[in-house]
Design a protein around this motif. Structure first.
Motif, PDB file in Angstrom:
ATOM      1  N   MET A  15       0.877  -1.294   0.027  1.00 26.25           N
ATOM      2  CA  MET A  15      -0.057   0.023   0.075  1.00 26.25           C
ATOM      3  C   MET A  15       1.011   1.244  -0.007  1.00 26.25           C
ATOM      4  SD  MET A  15      -3.046   1.429   0.081  1.00 26.25           S
ATOM      5  CE  MET A  15      -4.256   0.233   0.975  1.00 26.25           C
ATOM      6  N   TYR A  16       0.606   2.123  -1.044  1.00 30.07           N
ATOM      7  CA  TYR A  16       1.458   3.361  -0.911  1.00 30.07           C
ATOM      8  C   TYR A  16       0.421   4.497  -0.917  1.00 30.07           C
ATOM      9  CZ  TYR A  16       5.081   0.614  -2.985  1.00 30.07           C
ATOM     10  OH  TYR A  16       6.063  -0.292  -3.116  1.00 30.07           O
ATOM     11  N   THR A  90       2.050 -10.445  -5.809  1.00 31.44           N
ATOM     12  CA  THR A  90       1.948  -9.080  -4.974  1.00 31.44           C
ATOM     13  C   THR A  90       1.018  -7.914  -5.973  1.00 31.44           C
ATOM     14  OG1 THR A  90       4.229  -9.640  -4.635  1.00 31.44           O
ATOM     15  CG2 THR A  90       3.411  -7.370  -4.767  1.00 31.44           C
ATOM     16  N   ASN A  91       0.180  -7.586  -4.993  1.00 35.88           N
ATOM     17  CA  ASN A  91      -0.782  -6.412  -5.320  1.00 35.88           C
ATOM     18  C   ASN A  91      -0.198  -5.012  -4.948  1.00 35.88           C
ATOM     19  OD1 ASN A  91      -2.290  -8.363  -6.560  1.00 35.88           O
ATOM     20  ND2 ASN A  91      -3.785  -8.410  -4.855  1.00 35.88           N
ATOM     21  N   ILE A  92      -0.295  -4.285  -5.840  1.00 37.79           N
ATOM     22  CA  ILE A  92       0.204  -2.700  -5.609  1.00 37.79           C
ATOM     23  C   ILE A  92      -0.940  -1.873  -5.421  1.00 37.79           C
ATOM     24  CG2 ILE A  92       1.343  -0.699  -6.429  1.00 37.79           C
ATOM     25  CD1 ILE A  92       3.192  -3.195  -5.950  1.00 37.79           C
ATOM     26  N   LYS A  93      -1.341  -1.098  -4.380  1.00 40.06           N
ATOM     27  CA  LYS A  93      -2.410  -0.384  -4.181  1.00 40.06           C
ATOM     28  C   LYS A  93      -2.083   1.116  -3.774  1.00 40.06           C
ATOM     29  CE  LYS A  93      -5.041  -4.260  -2.156  1.00 40.06           C
ATOM     30  NZ  LYS A  93      -5.925  -4.337  -3.289  1.00 40.06           N
ATOM     31  N   MET A  94      -2.696   1.982  -4.562  1.00 38.00           N
ATOM     32  CA  MET A  94      -2.321   3.403  -4.551  1.00 38.00           C
ATOM     33  C   MET A  94      -3.396   4.219  -3.722  1.00 38.00           C
ATOM     34  SD  MET A  94       0.237   5.829  -5.248  1.00 38.00           S
ATOM     35  CE  MET A  94       1.083   5.296  -6.656  1.00 38.00           C
ATOM     36  N   TYR A  95      -3.505   4.656  -2.712  1.00 36.47           N
ATOM     37  CA  TYR A  95      -4.601   5.412  -1.975  1.00 36.47           C
ATOM     38  C   TYR A  95      -4.290   6.814  -1.913  1.00 36.47           C
ATOM     39  CZ  TYR A  95      -7.724   6.677   1.773  1.00 36.47           C
ATOM     40  OH  TYR A  95      -9.055   7.159   2.284  1.00 36.47           O
ATOM     41  N   GLU A  96      -5.266   7.529  -2.661  1.00 33.83           N
ATOM     42  CA  GLU A  96      -5.205   8.970  -2.614  1.00 33.83           C
ATOM     43  C   GLU A  96      -5.854   9.777  -1.505  1.00 33.83           C
ATOM     44  OE1 GLU A  96      -5.440  12.127  -6.273  1.00 33.83           O
ATOM     45  OE2 GLU A  96      -7.239  10.787  -5.974  1.00 33.83           O
ATOM     46  N   GLU A  97      -5.097  10.341  -0.660  1.00 31.04           N
ATOM     47  CA  GLU A  97      -5.872  10.793   0.801  1.00 31.04           C
ATOM     48  C   GLU A  97      -6.896  11.989   0.400  1.00 31.04           C
ATOM     49  OE1 GLU A  97      -2.417  10.449   3.967  1.00 31.04           O
ATOM     50  OE2 GLU A  97      -2.152  12.081   2.609  1.00 31.04           O
ATOM     51  N   SER A  98      -6.576  12.618  -0.688  1.00 32.16           N
ATOM     52  CA  SER A  98      -7.501  13.819  -1.016  1.00 32.16           C
ATOM     53  C   SER A  98      -8.719  13.217  -1.517  1.00 32.16           C
ATOM     54  CB  SER A  98      -6.566  14.733  -2.180  1.00 32.16           C
ATOM     55  OG  SER A  98      -6.452  14.046  -3.237  1.00 32.16           O
ATOM     56  N   THR A  99      -9.025  12.294  -1.886  1.00 34.19           N
ATOM     57  CA  THR A  99     -10.284  11.891  -2.487  1.00 34.19           C
ATOM     58  C   THR A  99     -10.490  10.504  -1.984  1.00 34.19           C
ATOM     59  OG1 THR A  99      -9.088  10.568  -4.333  1.00 34.19           O
ATOM     60  CG2 THR A  99      -9.717  13.108  -4.848  1.00 34.19           C
ATOM     61  N   GLY A 100      -9.914   9.915  -1.156  1.00 37.23           N
ATOM     62  CA  GLY A 100     -10.154   8.589  -0.707  1.00 37.23           C
ATOM     63  C   GLY A 100     -10.321   7.366  -1.797  1.00 37.23           C
ATOM     64  N   VAL A 101      -9.752   7.640  -2.995  1.00 36.73           N
ATOM     65  CA  VAL A 101      -9.820   6.849  -4.130  1.00 36.73           C
ATOM     66  C   VAL A 101      -8.652   5.902  -4.090  1.00 36.73           C
ATOM     67  CG1 VAL A 101      -9.691   6.302  -6.713  1.00 36.73           C
ATOM     68  CG2 VAL A 101     -11.444   8.231  -5.370  1.00 36.73           C
ATOM     69  N   MET A 102      -8.630   4.737  -4.507  1.00 38.34           N
ATOM     70  CA  MET A 102      -7.624   3.830  -4.277  1.00 38.34           C
ATOM     71  C   MET A 102      -7.511   3.087  -5.780  1.00 38.34           C
ATOM     72  SD  MET A 102      -6.602   0.764  -1.663  1.00 38.34           S
ATOM     73  CE  MET A 102      -7.903  -0.340  -2.194  1.00 38.34           C
ATOM     74  N   THR A 103      -6.227   3.182  -6.405  1.00 41.74           N
ATOM     75  CA  THR A 103      -5.979   2.633  -7.600  1.00 41.74           C
ATOM     76  C   THR A 103      -5.189   1.238  -7.352  1.00 41.74           C
ATOM     77  OG1 THR A 103      -5.792   4.798  -8.729  1.00 41.74           O
ATOM     78  CG2 THR A 103      -4.831   2.941  -9.707  1.00 41.74           C
ATOM     79  N   GLY A 242      -8.191   3.512   5.146  1.00 40.80           N
ATOM     80  CA  GLY A 242      -7.502   2.436   4.446  1.00 40.80           C
ATOM     81  C   GLY A 242      -8.926   1.609   3.764  1.00 40.80           C
ATOM     82  N   VAL A 243      -9.241   1.766   2.632  1.00 39.25           N
ATOM     83  CA  VAL A 243     -10.353   0.990   2.231  1.00 39.25           C
ATOM     84  C   VAL A 243     -10.142  -0.388   1.595  1.00 39.25           C
ATOM     85  CG1 VAL A 243     -11.468   3.189   1.321  1.00 39.25           C
ATOM     86  CG2 VAL A 243      -9.986   1.818  -0.269  1.00 39.25           C
ATOM     87  N   ALA A 244      -8.758  -0.801   1.645  1.00 39.34           N
ATOM     88  CA  ALA A 244      -8.617  -2.194   1.333  1.00 39.34           C
ATOM     89  C   ALA A 244      -9.061  -3.239   2.257  1.00 39.34           C
ATOM     90  CB  ALA A 244      -7.105  -2.501   0.951  1.00 39.34           C
ATOM     91  N   GLY A 245     -10.058  -3.973   1.969  1.00 39.17           N
ATOM     92  CA  GLY A 245     -10.497  -5.178   2.918  1.00 39.17           C
ATOM     93  C   GLY A 245     -11.628  -4.667   3.491  1.00 39.17           C
ATOM     94  N   ALA A 246     -12.256  -3.544   3.223  1.00 40.40           N
ATOM     95  CA  ALA A 246     -13.565  -3.060   4.012  1.00 40.40           C
ATOM     96  C   ALA A 246     -14.547  -4.205   3.587  1.00 40.40           C
ATOM     97  CB  ALA A 246     -13.765  -1.978   3.671  1.00 40.40           C
ATOM     98  N   GLY A 247     -14.564  -4.488   2.185  1.00 38.67           N
ATOM     99  CA  GLY A 247     -15.519  -5.576   1.820  1.00 38.67           C
ATOM    100  C   GLY A 247     -15.515  -6.864   2.493  1.00 38.67           C
TER     101      GLY A 247
END
Length: 303
Positions: A15-16, A90-103, A242-247
């Motif tokens: 997670m970045y 390996t999975n790469i996750k980019m979390y954007e603080e300003s929008t809460g959007v994850m790529t 962090g939104v990863a794993g919420a579901g």
């Protein structure tokens, strides 16, 4: 009663976190963290945190599989995997603080041979000791696994099956061996089945024999549909880290509600409480029991 989680495609999440994501440009990373994950892994950890004693089975990979078993051992989670050649993806996750959007950039899993698939099917059947057992089928397939694999597992299981996957695997399972419950997000519901909304879920999902459909909508909350009713809930006003794993936590919350015999109108509250207790944590961290109980009280009062 056994609670069994099938974890076909474990992964390592890197997670970045960036203040604001710049497409095609330089991104300066504010935080970095690594978590052992994959939807089945996440559900297992969430269930353990909520006070259950799940058994985690599925595929593990010999090149680096100790990072998975080591984490489960640390949490005192019982596991019984079929070991396969190759490495955990390996999975790469980019979390954007300003929008809460994850790529996300998700690797495929290593190839799993047919003989190893048959070993797993036998292992899962051996874990099914009574008709009250709960089975969670969660996540994507590694390479080599056919689209009907979850359907084969679901069709043989005596007890309630919770399904959280997408695409052809979900369509085949619901059509040929309908699970007790499903938990798609809104995008997965539309991309897999071709529509959204309560009536669509009734016509296209519940009509096949599924009893519960819990659909997460991210920042817009979630809705839940059963034969008897329909329920919706907004996302609570909480800090999102962090939104990863919420579901995956949501699946664990739904299992919690069913296991403890909560009334139907409280199923969604439990699912939302678990998801909310996850997103307030960084990276791919699952809900804690303390966080879950606090969110359950908060969400219950708002519904």
């Amino acid at each position: 009663m056994n609670i069994v989680v099938v974890n076909l495609n474990p992964c390592v999440d890197w997670m970045y976190t960036v203040p604001s994501y710049v497409h095609g440009g330089l991104n300066r990373v504010r935080h970095t963290r690594r978590d052992i994950a994959g939807k089945g892994t996440n559900v297992t950890i969430a269930l353990k945190n909520l006070g259950f004693s799940p058994v985690c089975t599925g595929f593990n990979f010999v090149d680096n599989g100790t990072i998975l078993t080591g984490k489960l051992d640390e949490l005192a989670v019982v596991h019984d995997f079929v070991d396969c050649e190759g490495a955990i993806r390996t999975n790469i996750k980019m979390y954007e603080e300003s929008t809460g959007v994850m790529t996300e950039l998700n690797q495929p899993g290593a190839f799993v041979a047919a003989a190893e698939q048959e070993k797993l099917l036998k292992k899962i059947n051996a874990l099914n000791t009574c008709g009250d057992d709960i089975l969670i089928l969660s996540g994507s397939y590694p390479q080599g696994v056919p689209a009907d694999f979850y359907a084969r597992i679901s069709g043989a299981w005596r007890g309630r099956v919770f399904l959280d996957t997408e695409g052809e695997a979900a369509r085949i399972c619901i059509r040929t061996a309908p699970p007790f419950a499903i938990k798609p997000n809104l995008f997965e519901l539309e991309s897999t089945f071709g529509g959204t909304g309560v009536e669509f879920v009734r016509d296209k999902i519940l009509s096949h024999g599924v009893k519960i459909a819990c659909v997460s909508k991210g920042a817009e909350g979630a809705f839940l549909v059963t034969d008897a009713g329909e329920y919706s809930a907004p996302a609570p006003d909480i800090p999102v880290r962090g939104v990863a794993g919420a579901g995956d936590s949501m699946v664990a919350g739904l299992v919690y509600a069913l296991y403890h015999g909560l009334p139907e109108q409280e199923y969604l509250s439990a699912a939302m409480a678990a998801a909310s207790a996850s997103v307030i944590l960084e990276g791919t961290e699952m809900c804690t029991r303390e966080g879950f109980m606090a969110m359950l009280e908060k969400i219950g009062k708002s519904m």
